[in-house]
Design a protein around this motif. Sequence first.
Motif, PDB file in Angstrom:
ATOM      1  N   THR A  31       0.827  -1.212   0.000  1.00  0.00           N
ATOM      2  CA  THR A  31       0.000   0.000   0.000  1.00  0.00           C
ATOM      3  C   THR A  31       0.863   1.265   0.000  1.00  0.00           C
ATOM      4  N   GLY A  32       1.998   1.219   0.697  1.00  0.00           N
ATOM      5  CA  GLY A  32       2.897   2.357   0.702  1.00  0.00           C
ATOM      6  C   GLY A  32       3.469   2.625  -0.679  1.00  0.00           C
ATOM      7  N   HIS A  33       3.784   1.554  -1.400  1.00  0.00           N
ATOM      8  CA  HIS A  33       4.290   1.689  -2.772  1.00  0.00           C
ATOM      9  C   HIS A  33       3.255   2.361  -3.667  1.00  0.00           C
ATOM     10  N   ALA A  34       2.010   1.944  -3.550  1.00  0.00           N
ATOM     11  CA  ALA A  34       0.943   2.537  -4.358  1.00  0.00           C
ATOM     12  C   ALA A  34       0.761   4.009  -4.025  1.00  0.00           C
ATOM     13  N   ASP A  35       0.758   4.341  -2.726  1.00  0.00           N
ATOM     14  CA  ASP A  35       0.585   5.730  -2.310  1.00  0.00           C
ATOM     15  C   ASP A  35       1.764   6.594  -2.746  1.00  0.00           C
ATOM     16  N   PHE A  36       2.967   6.052  -2.626  1.00  0.00           N
ATOM     17  CA  PHE A  36       4.173   6.784  -3.027  1.00  0.00           C
ATOM     18  C   PHE A  36       4.139   7.105  -4.517  1.00  0.00           C
ATOM     19  N   ASN A  37       3.744   6.123  -5.336  1.00  0.00           N
ATOM     20  CA  ASN A  37       3.676   6.353  -6.771  1.00  0.00           C
ATOM     21  C   ASN A  37       2.558   7.328  -7.135  1.00  0.00           C
ATOM     22  N   ASN A  38       1.475   7.290  -6.383  1.00  0.00           N
ATOM     23  CA  ASN A  38       0.405   8.270  -6.626  1.00  0.00           C
ATOM     24  C   ASN A  38       0.922   9.693  -6.417  1.00  0.00           C
ATOM     25  N   GLN A  39       1.747   9.870  -5.387  1.00  0.00           N
ATOM     26  CA  GLN A  39       2.320  11.188  -5.131  1.00  0.00           C
ATOM     27  C   GLN A  39       3.272  11.602  -6.248  1.00  0.00           C
ATOM     28  N   LEU A  40       4.071  10.649  -6.737  1.00  0.00           N
ATOM     29  CA  LEU A  40       5.011  10.957  -7.816  1.00  0.00           C
ATOM     30  C   LEU A  40       4.274  11.338  -9.099  1.00  0.00           C
TER      31      LEU A  40
END
Length: 228
Positions: A31-40
């Motif tokens: 989930t952190g990976h998905a959220d991080f990529n959403n921010q990018l």
Amino acid sequence: MTRAGRFLHANGLTLVFGTAFVLALAGQAVTGHADFNNQLVAEQLHPVSFGGYLLTSDFAVDVTENWQSEYLQFFLYIFGTVWLLQKGSPESKKLDKAGPEADEDQKVGRYAKPDSPRWASAGGVRQAWYSRSLGTLMCTLFLLSWLTQSITGVAAYNEEHLRELQAPISWFEYLGAADFWNRTLQNWQSELLAVGSMAIFSVYLRQRGSPESKPVGSAHTSTGVEGG
């Protein structure tokens, strides 16, 4: 019961919580990976791979900031309950037991039993260290995870600021930054609330069969009495 069955039965608490930890950490990574990529993507930057995310300071700081607060909780509770008491709580020692207690009560030195740990019967530095080894370990793990949080935290903080074309700051500057203390204190306050709540709620409430609760029929004023 088979040998494997006996092992599982004797170590169920550690195995279940250890497995749950790994699954929760894996879930946090996904989930952190998905959220991080959403921010990018929102910042019009290229997303990173899952393996790449696991090596980022963002993932590391999110993990370590939780670890340090948990180890702080255990360190404070282990040392605090040597002297601090709560009437009626199974989380407290009996009211006349404040302090490190006598050698006979702790089964050390000449009072050690045949099955006592070797260093319990030893004297001098070895016994003194072993007598405080659990709290010392928790304190060390807290300090190491807090140090790691500060190092990964400043890296994550600077990466975010560089994406916004702002100047990075040093590690020493980060130690005084609001971001560092906001991350730290929001975890500390929740852990301290949980410990205090457990100490007082266990005076009046029960959980049948749990060693963290008094026996159901024990008086509210019973202190240092655990179920089983």
